[in-house]
Write a protein that holds these residues in place. Structure first.
Motif: not given
Length: 271
Positions: A115-122, A126-135, A211-215
């Protein structure tokens, strides 16, 4: 006598249901793809570790493994730290306010992750933390914190309040009571919770996939998807990755099983 025999039979059947698939997977790690399809239930022709070496030399498995270790350990330790603080606060506050705080965290367990997938991804985007281990670690902590609070607060409520009151009379503040009294007494429950969280984070596929796409940021569960194709799956390499991914969980349980069993049974018997 009959009960004991029936119990032993059930335990034996249960053990076989676990050991047989694990043994088959282990033997498959020593086969090539052709050998596996030719004789899926047979023994390998040789017990060499070519698949294991190939994973680390050709498949960047070392990076995936280290990413999983970093994400899992940081997520577990951070979650345990904050959850133990909240559980201690709930225990010390008590009354209606303590119940309200406990209820707020318990509500977090009722919402399915999907249920939280879409709002959590947004939020993460928006925080710029996609493809980030910190995120990924922040998401893991926020998602599993309610579960950890629920488990630890249930145990800490069984600790004698007289002990806390005696420490307060002796001049100890809440931080000192937390460090010197609550945490040492709660180690069995903390260890059981840590193992539970470790398994959750180590095996998590949903959030890395989201959240992760980079190899170079992939974790082990996400990396294992590379061995599954649309028409052909490299089962020997896939099973080899599964064995490597399972090893830390097995070792963690072997080292902490005493605390895990104690934590699962703590509070079940009151003197």
């Amino acid at each position: 006598m009959r009960y004991k025999i029936g119990k032993n039979i059930l335990l034996t059947v249960f053990a076989l249901l676990i050991l047989v698939p694990v043994t088959m997977i282990f033997f498959t790690t020593f086969k090539t793809t052709g050998q596996m399809y030719e004789s899926p239930l047979g023994l390998p022709t040789s017990f060499d570790f070519e698949n294991y070496f190939s994973l680390f030399q050709n498949q960047n498995m070392g990076t995936y493994f280290s990413n999983s270790v970093i994400v899992t350990l940081v997520s577990v330790f951070t979650t345990i730290f904050f959850a133990s603080l909240v559980a201690f606060a709930i225990t010390r506050i008590g009354g209606v306010l303590g119940g309200v705080i406990f209820a707020i965290f318990s509500i977090g367990m009722m919402v399915p992750a999907q249920v939280n997938m879409i709002p959590l991804y947004n939020l993460v985007y928006n925080l710029g933390l996609t493809n980030s281990l910190v995120g990924l670690m922040l998401v893991n902590i926020s998602v599993t914190l309610p579960v950890a609070v629920f488990i630890l607060s249930g145990f800490m409520k069984t600790l004698p309040k007289e002990l806390f009151e005696a420490c307060t009379i002796d001049g100890a503040n809440n931080w000192l009571i937390y460090r010197k009294i609550a945490i040492p007494l709660s180690l069995p429950s903390i260890s059981a919770t840590a193992i539970f969280l470790f398994v959750m984070h180590w095996n998590d596929l949903l959030y890395p996939l989201l959240f992760i796409t980079k190899d170079d940021r992939k974790t082990l569960p996400l990396a294992l998807l590379e061995f599954q194709g649309e028409y052909l799956t490299n089962y020997p390499m896939l099973f080899t990755g599964v064995m490597i991914a399972s090893a830390p969980m097995i070792l963690t349980y072997l080292f902490l099983q005493r605390y895990f069993i104690a934590g699962m049974t703590a509070g079940s018997v009151k003197g």
